[in-house]
Every structure is written in C-alpha cells, then in structure tokens.
Design an enzyme around this catalytic site. Structure first.
Site, PDB file in Angstrom:
ATOM      1  N   GLY A 250       0.816  -1.212   0.000  1.00 14.09           N
ATOM      2  CA  GLY A 250       0.000   0.000   0.000  1.00 14.09           C
ATOM      3  C   GLY A 250       0.847   1.258   0.000  1.00 14.09           C
ATOM      4  O   GLY A 250       0.523   2.242  -0.684  1.00 14.09           O
ATOM      5  N   ASP A 251       1.942   1.246   0.744  1.00 13.39           N
ATOM      6  CA  ASP A 251       2.861   2.391   0.757  1.00 13.39           C
ATOM      7  C   ASP A 251       3.462   2.596  -0.630  1.00 13.39           C
ATOM      8  O   ASP A 251       3.655   3.727  -1.079  1.00 13.39           O
ATOM      9  CB  ASP A 251       3.984   2.167   1.771  1.00 13.39           C
ATOM     10  CG  ASP A 251       3.457   1.762   3.135  1.00 13.39           C
ATOM     11  OD1 ASP A 251       2.392   2.253   3.524  1.00 13.39           O
ATOM     12  OD2 ASP A 251       4.122   0.941   3.802  1.00 13.39           O
TER      13      ASP A 251
END
Length: 300
Positions: A250-251
């Site tokens: 997600g980052d």
C-alpha cells in the site's frame, strides 16, 4: 519537495522457518533486515522512481543509528529528531506455515520532542507534498496529525494521509489531497460490510464530502479504484504473479501515485503507476525495485 513522516520507524527483522514450533528453539532458513515504517517505505519507492524526498520522524539508540545509516546508504535524505532516551523499534516478522508479527513499542516521544517536529514543518512550502503515514504511538497525543495539518493548512500543500479509523476521519476537515483505504478499512470506517462496487462508491463519495479530494480504494486481487476530484472514476487491474510479500504494498502504491501525479497531473497514469508499484512490492521479497516496477507497468 516531498516530505514523508514516520513517527515510529523500525528495523524489521524477517525470519524464515520451515515451521514454527512454540516452546522450542527454532532455526531460521533465511533472514532479512529492512528499514521499516510506512513513510519510510514511501521514500524508498520514490527513490526507485527517481524522485527525491525528505524523511521526517524520530529515532533513538543503536537501532536509530542503524535506521539513519541505512537510509544514507540508500541515498535517501532523512531529517530525524534524535531522542535522548530509549531505542527505536525492532519488529520481528515470522514467515513459516503462517505469517506472524511481533511489533515493538518504540521510544517515548515527549511533548517537547513533538514541538521540534512541528518546527521542522515550517520548511514545507507551497507546492510541496507531505505524506502522513501510519499509526500514532501511545506517547504522542492522538491529534498529532491534526496539529501538523493545522500548522501547514494555509500553504497550498498536497497532503496524503495513510491512516485508519478515527485518525483518518479527523484529518478529513483539512482536505487532504489523497487517502487510500482498502475494502476492509472502509468496512471498519462505516461499520458495515462493503461487498460490491456500489457500496465502495457510496463510501468513497461520503469521504469526499467530508473533505478528501481524491480517494483510492485498493481491492487486493481485484485492483484499485480512484474516485478523483475531477469527478471521474478510474480503475486499474492487477498482474497475476506469485505474491511474496504483503508488507509495504500500500505504501508503494502511494509512492507511485505521488510520482505519477508530480510528473503528469494525469489521474489515470498516476493510478496505473501506483498500481504497478504496489504489485511490484507484492511480488518482491522487499520493496519494489525500479526494474520490477517497469516490468509490471508494461503488463497493466
């Protein structure tokens, strides 16, 4: 300039075992060490994309020394506040029959320490991007992100908030440029199961009414949907390869979206690059490399 904030960074110690047996000595088959923290992950993937960023946060003790040296060795500029006491976190990630994690608490951050961080935000200027990522440790007031956003509110800064539950909701009044909940986080935010795209759209639109300018909803193997401030909805699928890693995907998506938007201001391309970065990390033992990102980008 792009600034990323990781209040409680770590060294992630990843151990691979044939199997984990409680109560006996277990021998690893492989070990890896990574500098951890959601904001730091964003900075690392931005570097792979040729983008410069400054990593903000707090470090302490010998683990803090390793975090700062590791980032320097990777060519990432860090401007951490060095705490006088305590030791930065070591998180243990166990990869055996199942995946398990033991996350450390990290050092205590005083109000005086946090005031120094607020002072550092004074270097942020119009046109910059700020990524506030991750949870807030118990020693820091729960309104920490809000205090940062209040301080930079009138500088025309693009703010990305990657947080969950009330921490995210409390930031929406400051009109963040981007938030990125997944389906499970949407369910938690709205207190009901999110089962179809109509539910997703209703929730995303509600978050935009509360202040979010752009909302990416990541759907794992079903790709991602961007509800954009230009009133359009953009979709991107996934590449099907064997997933090796769930940490930092997600980052990585956030880093790719930021890089794409900084370069083109094109929402469709930004989502595609973000999806490529998220996929590339999922298919890598650590965070995505430039080579893997380009490979995935050509397949989306």
């Amino acid at each position: 300039m792009i600034y990323t904030l990781t209040i409680n960074p770590s060294i992630d110690y990843v151990v691979h075992l044939k199997q984990f047996v409680s109560g006996v000595t277990n021998r690893t088959t492989q070990e890896e060490y990574y500098i951890g923290g959601k904001g730091i992950n964003v900075s690392c993937v931005l570097r792979e994309l040729g983008m410069t960023s400054i990593a903000l946060g707090f470090t302490a003790g010998f683990v803090g020394d390793a975090i700062e040296k590791g980032l320097r060795d990777m060519g990432i500029h860090a401007d951490f506040i060095r705490l006088k006491e305590g030791v930065s976190r070591i998180n243990v990630k166990i990869r055996a029959d199942d995946e398990s994690e033991i996350n450390g608490q990290g050092p205590a951050i005083s109000e005086e320490d946090f005031a120094l961080l607020l002072q550092k935000t004074d270097m942020i200027k119009e046109g910059d991007t700020v990524v506030l990522a991750g949870s807030i440790p118990p020693s820091v007031s729960k309104d920490a992100y809000e205090r940062i956003l209040r301080r930079i509110e009138w500088r025309n800064v693009r703010v990305v908030v990657d947080a969950t539950n009330q921490l995210l909701i409390n930031c929406l009044r400051y009109r963040p440029f981007l938030i990125k909940p997944n389906r499970q986080e949407l369910s938690e935010l709205f207190g009901r199961d999110i089962t179809n795209e109509n539910d997703i759209a209703l929730c995303a639109r509600e978050l935009m009414k509360k202040g979010a300018r752009n909302v990416i909803v990541s759907l794992g193997g079903d790709g991602a949907i961007l509800f954009a401030e230009d009133r359009n909805v953009y979709r991107c699928g996934v590449v099907h390869e064997k997933a090796l890693n769930t940490v930092g995907a997600g980052d990585s998506m956030i880093a790719g979206f930021i890089a794409g938007y900084e370069r083109t201001h094109d929402f469709a391309f930004s989502l595609k690059l973000g999806s490529a970065c998220g996929n590339a990390t999922a298919f890598s033992p650590g965070l995505a490399s430039r080579e893997k990102i380009n490979d995935i980008l050509g397949k989306l």
